[in-house]
Design a protein around this motif. Structure first.
Motif, mmCIF file in Angstrom:
data_model
loop_
_atom_site.group_PDB
_atom_site.id
_atom_site.type_symbol
_atom_site.label_atom_id
_atom_site.label_comp_id
_atom_site.label_asym_id
_atom_site.label_seq_id
_atom_site.Cartn_x
_atom_site.Cartn_y
_atom_site.Cartn_z
ATOM 1 N N GLU A 1 -2.026 -7.509 10.402
ATOM 2 C CA GLU A 1 -2.074 -5.351 10.104
ATOM 3 C C GLU A 1 -3.114 -5.245 9.285
ATOM 4 O OE1 GLU A 1 2.284 -3.331 11.737
ATOM 5 O OE2 GLU A 1 2.050 -5.407 10.436
ATOM 6 N N PHE A 2 -3.452 -4.039 9.146
ATOM 7 C CA PHE A 2 -4.026 -3.149 8.190
ATOM 8 C C PHE A 2 -4.199 -1.972 7.944
ATOM 9 C CE2 PHE A 2 -8.396 -2.097 7.031
ATOM 10 C CZ PHE A 2 -8.599 -2.473 5.774
ATOM 11 N N LEU A 3 -3.464 -2.165 6.535
ATOM 12 C CA LEU A 3 -3.184 -0.444 5.881
ATOM 13 C C LEU A 3 -3.950 0.267 5.285
ATOM 14 C CD1 LEU A 3 -0.451 -1.666 6.874
ATOM 15 C CD2 LEU A 3 0.791 0.278 6.018
ATOM 16 N N HIS A 4 -4.737 1.463 5.819
ATOM 17 C CA HIS A 4 -5.441 1.373 4.776
ATOM 18 C C HIS A 4 -5.754 2.960 3.645
ATOM 19 C CE1 HIS A 4 -8.901 1.563 7.478
ATOM 20 N NE2 HIS A 4 -7.520 1.712 8.051
ATOM 21 N N PHE A 5 -6.233 3.881 2.991
ATOM 22 C CA PHE A 5 -6.491 5.208 3.111
ATOM 23 C C PHE A 5 -7.590 5.695 1.920
ATOM 24 C CE2 PHE A 5 -3.911 4.404 -0.788
ATOM 25 C CZ PHE A 5 -4.837 5.022 -2.400
ATOM 26 N N TYR A 6 -8.040 6.103 2.103
ATOM 27 C CA TYR A 6 -9.374 6.174 0.822
ATOM 28 C C TYR A 6 -9.230 7.303 0.289
ATOM 29 C CZ TYR A 6 -11.666 4.413 4.900
ATOM 30 O OH TYR A 6 -11.925 3.242 6.199
ATOM 31 N N LEU B 1 0.722 -1.303 -0.387
ATOM 32 C CA LEU B 1 -0.051 0.103 -0.156
ATOM 33 C C LEU B 1 0.778 1.196 0.123
ATOM 34 C CD1 LEU B 1 -2.984 1.445 -0.175
ATOM 35 C CD2 LEU B 1 -2.754 1.421 1.910
ATOM 36 N N VAL B 2 2.081 1.148 0.601
ATOM 37 C CA VAL B 2 2.953 2.337 0.752
ATOM 38 C C VAL B 2 3.457 3.015 -0.967
ATOM 39 C CG1 VAL B 2 5.148 2.977 1.451
ATOM 40 C CG2 VAL B 2 3.792 1.884 3.612
ATOM 41 N N THR B 3 3.428 1.894 -1.393
ATOM 42 C CA THR B 3 4.030 2.034 -2.486
ATOM 43 C C THR B 3 2.662 2.798 -3.480
ATOM 44 O OG1 THR B 3 5.599 0.155 -3.050
ATOM 45 C CG2 THR B 3 4.892 1.023 -4.476
ATOM 46 N N GLN C 1 1.340 9.302 7.903
ATOM 47 C CA GLN C 1 1.221 10.612 8.435
ATOM 48 C C GLN C 1 0.866 10.858 7.075
ATOM 49 O OE1 GLN C 1 2.009 12.313 11.708
ATOM 50 N NE2 GLN C 1 0.691 14.304 11.564
ATOM 51 N N GLU C 2 2.433 11.280 6.213
ATOM 52 C CA GLU C 2 2.945 11.465 5.519
ATOM 53 C C GLU C 2 2.344 11.483 3.590
ATOM 54 O OE1 GLU C 2 6.462 10.748 3.180
ATOM 55 O OE2 GLU C 2 5.612 11.318 0.850
ATOM 56 N N LEU C 3 1.876 9.705 4.514
ATOM 57 C CA LEU C 3 0.459 10.007 2.678
ATOM 58 C C LEU C 3 -1.279 9.463 3.356
ATOM 59 C CD1 LEU C 3 2.865 7.076 1.807
ATOM 60 C CD2 LEU C 3 2.685 9.396 0.717
ATOM 61 N N ALA D 1 0.477 4.483 -2.267
ATOM 62 C CA ALA D 1 -0.127 5.269 -2.299
ATOM 63 C C ALA D 1 0.507 6.653 -2.550
ATOM 64 C CB ALA D 1 -0.380 5.113 -0.586
ATOM 65 N N ARG D 2 2.118 6.387 -2.946
ATOM 66 C CA ARG D 2 3.405 7.142 -3.452
ATOM 67 C C ARG D 2 2.561 7.251 -4.997
ATOM 68 N NH1 ARG D 2 6.872 8.109 0.516
ATOM 69 N NH2 ARG D 2 7.457 7.005 1.502
ATOM 70 N N ASP D 3 2.468 5.895 -5.508
ATOM 71 C CA ASP D 3 2.248 6.288 -6.726
ATOM 72 C C ASP D 3 1.208 6.937 -7.065
ATOM 73 O OD1 ASP D 3 4.494 4.403 -7.541
ATOM 74 O OD2 ASP D 3 3.158 2.648 -7.763
ATOM 75 N N CYS D 4 0.502 6.891 -6.379
ATOM 76 C CA CYS D 4 -1.544 7.415 -6.558
ATOM 77 C C CYS D 4 -1.103 8.902 -6.276
ATOM 78 C CB CYS D 4 -1.830 7.039 -5.649
ATOM 79 S SG CYS D 4 -3.044 5.339 -5.653
ATOM 80 N N LYS D 5 -0.335 9.106 -4.997
ATOM 81 C CA LYS D 5 0.086 10.325 -5.744
ATOM 82 C C LYS D 5 1.084 11.607 -5.741
ATOM 83 C CE LYS D 5 1.859 13.566 -1.155
ATOM 84 N NZ LYS D 5 3.224 13.221 -0.266
ATOM 85 N N ALA D 6 1.826 10.695 -6.923
ATOM 86 C CA ALA D 6 2.359 10.984 -7.432
ATOM 87 C C ALA D 6 1.641 11.522 -8.955
ATOM 88 C CB ALA D 6 3.983 10.705 -8.295
#
Lengths: 650, 650
Positions: free
Chosen positions: B605-610, B552-554, B592-594, B556-561
């Protein structure tokens, strides 16, 4: 009394909640952790916002599941606590609520708990924080407030005290008298919540059904009395988990909460007065006793202007842009037209002692809610009550945060003191007179020839009075309405009933005076008959005004002769009535002929009939025989079904 | 199995109820007395109407508080009963329900009760009426069904039998096995009701919270299995007191009830199969066993086409008149545009194995509810599920009264079998393929240059799948939806959760397959986010589709880009996260950054964003680590608060 409220009671964002609390007049608030965690406002800005709004930040809450755990978990819990203590420093807060452990507790030892709470207190002390330890009603090992207090005593640290929450104490039926023996230095916080008495698991009860003081059945004045006698003088704060409040307008709910604390303060003072210790009772009479009782305790309890319960209905007011249908029904019911007001577009109609004002104001005027119904057709808009002193009663209502609705008046006209009820019905306080007349009626002109001149008034109407009024309540404001009429008008709630209707159960709450001269029925209509937009408007639910007469059969015959359209009662009803009561055939035939409904209980008999509906209003005529004290509840489903059928008939 | 339903389950007039029951396909009905008493239809006309509608009138109910009384009262009760027997003759009904006395019982003697019930039976016999005596769970002296049966045995009169009601039996946790020993001639009637397991007084539980079979937690298949084994073959009839059903559309509720009986019939047959007596088990294998088991009992239990739970989501469909905002978000999320359909105005977007159909149809087409949202902006319109056999699964759904929504297709195009869920989401049954592809995608043209040609697809997207879909349910149809997905799609309900939001608690019901390849979340939004008109429309509540990725971190970074607008998570959240979990500073900073949310439990564990919301839809990206099986419930309040804040920001 310092007043407070937990942010969890209210809907909206932290900022909206804080603003609403300030507007409602609270001294301080408890910050529910989730409200901060989900907020984009920094702790520093929350602190500043509170200061700007004049709110103290009284309690950070809750810290959960601290005690009775293994050393490993305790270490983690202390780390978690330290993070919160640091956060509280940024918020400028000094008290945290720690609840007895419900989830991770694994060791049942008071020695261990005292040791662990001692370590928490020591850490808190380093940060200048006070820990208010509370026994949750469903705590795994600690669920009794005296147990929590014993632990506080055992730790004996200045940073550890207890929090007393009325729900956790009264839901378990713990005796509250022992609170008086607590040292006030060890009571760090007091939370108050009321609740209806329900038979369900205490966790669900607590999480969904708490209500503001005065809206439930707990003995809160007694609870508060013991706390005052213990010497506590800190905040008294509302912590109410209520599914409806969480969905309601934040400012309305905050005012409702504030009203509940003002009322509780008064009730607590009264309880102390009524239960003054023998020593104080030796003082100089009742007033002296109160004073003496108050002087002994550091908490100041403000009182309100005192009013007795109203002596009766002075009038009811129906508003309509088109009054034609209404006038017809009133005439057919036997009301006499008493003329038009000198300066206002209102008509006065009377039957015996029952006065009805027909307000020709446009329903679109928006100055009350009943007037906003769809088509400017008739709706109940106001109620006048006879009270000893309208001015004192009005002052009381206003101190209880009732929004004033002064009626514009010309010189030489009576000025009604008025305020808006939670459903926006306008409530007017009137000077009752011993002979049942009202001075203001002289402001109305002669009936002249406008309506039914020379029409014969039913003799049965001569002693008619308003028996009861039935108002629909928006679902968001039902509990608020109960407290409103309890506190502002001294009406007492009766046990509530549920009436089946074709569109769902109707929850019915009767509010009465002791002598039953005022009976007000609050109905919570099914949701499908309400506007769910949250605007709090009534929708299709019909309201009514009931008049009591001495001889309903004669009255009904007269009404029939005048062409009144009765609500038509099915033949099946009369068959069932006969099966249930075995009535005399003649009597049964009369009931059926005149569409009269009948009920009987151990105290007496009840006869009544309904008119067809005009706009959202219909009328009822009743006769009470013996000491019958009800409203024909077994017949209400018939009324609902017939009205539904009429509404839905193609 | 002969199916029935009590009129008290439904809203409306007696006539409306009867018509709805006939349309839903019930064999017969129970007439709840109040529905007749409040009706203008004569008993003779009710009889004729039932005959015309093809409904049998199976039970007149209830007759209350007959037994255990003084002789005076008994005389009155017999008179009352006789009136009802005469009424039943006019209705053409032969069975009446008599409940054990809860109110007027004053004498606790089984001998007296048997004598009094005997006199009732004798009188009933004179009128050709059968009395079905039932032990209410809160009966004063008789609250156990075996006790009621013993009284029936003691009286031993052909006009007296017992009524078995699953609620009164299972709410008290009575063992149901003894039913098998009952003589079938003495079981006059069977009523079934389900209920959630609540800890509250049984009367309130019964009066407000009963639900249709499959919507609660009672072991009804076992209850029915014992009844079948006892040799009973009469009606199996629903008697459900439910506050919501009473307010809901009568035809919808009747169909919901009928579905529950069809499902219960199948489950009962399965229970009998799984619990076949040893004798039958000696037959020829599983099928033979069932047949043998069935042959032994007079009640015929129909079965349904069998389906396994779905293997996964085949696609999700979002509908919008204006698709621009949606296309932008999908591109930013890493979805690839796969072209337009050859003959329909739909686009295909994919990311890994996740397929999203964007339907450019006008939202005003009215063919589904999600499409009726205010402004033609995007809304979830359909879900495709991979099943073994779409035809069989569709046949099952249709037998379960799911309204078919066949999709119009040209020659050579795949025909989706589809039906409408209770919230009007279109559910399509698709042929899954082992490699995760779908044949129908070939109907879509080349991506050509229309969107993001040559855009780099996120590598993290390669294994993406639809993790879960979150649908808002209208308050009138929440229980119906649970049964619908249980019975038609073999999804299993998990324990429900309640999530605080700024506008109230959100009730959240997860439905899953055993392997979690399908996760569907049904949310009951606060009333203020729903249209209260009863039309069952969703309103402002937002729905979402969640996609699972490996990293998810990668992602999210791609989505942010790519410029994705993330739902912005408050800094306060990360402070609390740190206090709760003590995360590594680098990791916390990355979260927090993402704008990533985090949860952890014993399983993983669970990571997520909206994403921000487009129309009424937003998207979630999740990464599940270890065996984490949840949905980040502790983070849901943050999501709700931020979304609320965005909606209400001036």
């Amino acid at each position: 009394m310092r007043t407070g409220i937990a942010t969890v009671c209210l809907s909206g964002t932290l900022k909206e909640k804080m603003q609403a609390c300030a507007i409602a007049g609270f001294d301080g608030i408890e910050i529910f952790e989730q409200d901060l965690v989900t907020s984009p406002v920094t702790p520093e800005d929350v602190r500043k916002m509170a200061a700007d709004l004049g709110l103290t930040l009284d309690l950070y809450q809750p810290f959960r599941d601290f005690d009775s755990v293994s050393e490993d978990l305790l270490t983690a819990n202390l780390r978690r606590a330290e993070a919160k203590f640091k956060l509280m420093a940024r918020l400028g807060m000094d008290t945290i609520l720690v609840c007895s452990n419900v989830a991770t507790a694994s060791i049942d030892s008071d020695d261990l708990r005292a040791e662990q709470l001692g370590r928490l207190a020591a850490l808190a002390g380093d940060y200048g924080v006070k820990v208010a330890y509370e026994a949750l009603a469903w705590g795994k090992y600690v669920n009794d407030y005296e147990h929590a207090h014993r632990l506080v005593e055992a730790v004996d640290h200045p940073s550890l005290g207890t929090c007393l929450d009325s729900f956790h104490i009264l839901s378990r039926n713990w005796d509250t008298a022992p609170i008086e023996a607590f040292s006030p230095e060890k009571i760090f916080f007091v939370q108050v919540a009321d609740a209806p008495k329900l038979s369900m698991d205490v966790l669900s009860w607590s999480r969904h059904y708490r209500v503001f003081p005065g809206e439930g059945q707990f003995e809160l004045a007694k609870f508060m009395g013991h706390i005052v006698r213990a010497g506590y003088s800190g905040p008294v704060s509302l912590e109410i988990f209520n599914d409806v409040f969480r969905q309601s307008d934040v400012e309305r709910t905050a005012v409702d909460g504030m009203r509940s604390l003002i009322w509780l303060e008064e009730q607590s003072a009264k309880w102390l007065e009524a239960n003054a210790p023998a020593l104080a009772a030796a003082g100089a009479g009742a007033v002296g006793t109160v004073t003496a009782a108050r002087r002994r305790y550091p908490m100041e309890l403000a009182t309100l202007p005192q009013v007795a319960e109203p002596a009766g209905y002075n009038f009811a007011e129906v508003k309509a842009a088109d009054t034609k249908g209404l006038e017809t029904v009133l005439g057919q019911l036997g009301f006499e037209f008493n003329g038009r007001h000198r300066t206002k577009d209102v008509q006065l109609w009377t039957m015996g002692h029952a006065r009805l004002i027909v307000n020709e104001g446009s329903s679109a005027s928006g100055d009350n809610l009943a007037g906003t119904t769809a088509d400017a057709s008739p709706a109940i808009a106001g109620l006048g009550f006879d009270v000893d002193s309208p001015v004192i009663a009005s002052a009381r209502a206003q101190q209880l945060k009732a929004p004033a609705v002064p009626r514009k008046s010309q010189a030489n006209e009576e000025v009604f003191q008025g305020f808006a009820a939670p459903d926006s019905t306008e409530i007017f306080l009137c000077q009752g007179s011993p002979d049942g007349t009202a001075a203001w009626t002289s402001e109305f002109g002669e009936a002249a020839s406008e309506f039914g001149e020379g029409r014969e008034v039913s003799p049965a109407g001569g002693t008619a009075v308003i028996d009861h009024v039935n108002l629909a309540q928006p679902w968001q404001h039902f509990d608020e309405a109960v407290l409103f009429y309890t506190s502002a008008l001294a009406l007492a709630p009766q046990p509530f009933a549920e009436v089946p209707s074709p569109t769902g159960l109707v929850r019915s709450q009767v509010m009465v005076t002791g002598d039953r001269s005022v009976r007000l029925v609050l109905n919570l209509a099914p949701l499908t008959q309400q506007d769910g937009s949250g605007a709090g408007q009534r929708k299709t639910y019909q309201e009514h005004i009931a008049f009591a007469v001495d001889d309903l059969v004669t009255t009904a015959r007269d009404c029939k002769a005048r062409g009144l359209e009765f609500l038509e009662i099915p033949a099946n009803y009369y068959e069932d009535l006969d099966a249930r009561f075995g009535l005399a055939p003649d009597f049964l035939a009369t009931l059926q002929e005149l569409n009269l409904l009948y009920d009987r209980d151990a105290d007496g008999e009840f006869l009544h009939f309904y008119t067809a509906t005009v706009g959202s209003v219909f009328f009822e005529m009743v006769e009470r025989r013996g000491n019958y004290d009800g409203y024909g509840a077994p017949n209400a489903p018939v009324r609902h079904a017939v009205q539904y059928d009429l509404l839905h008939r193609p």
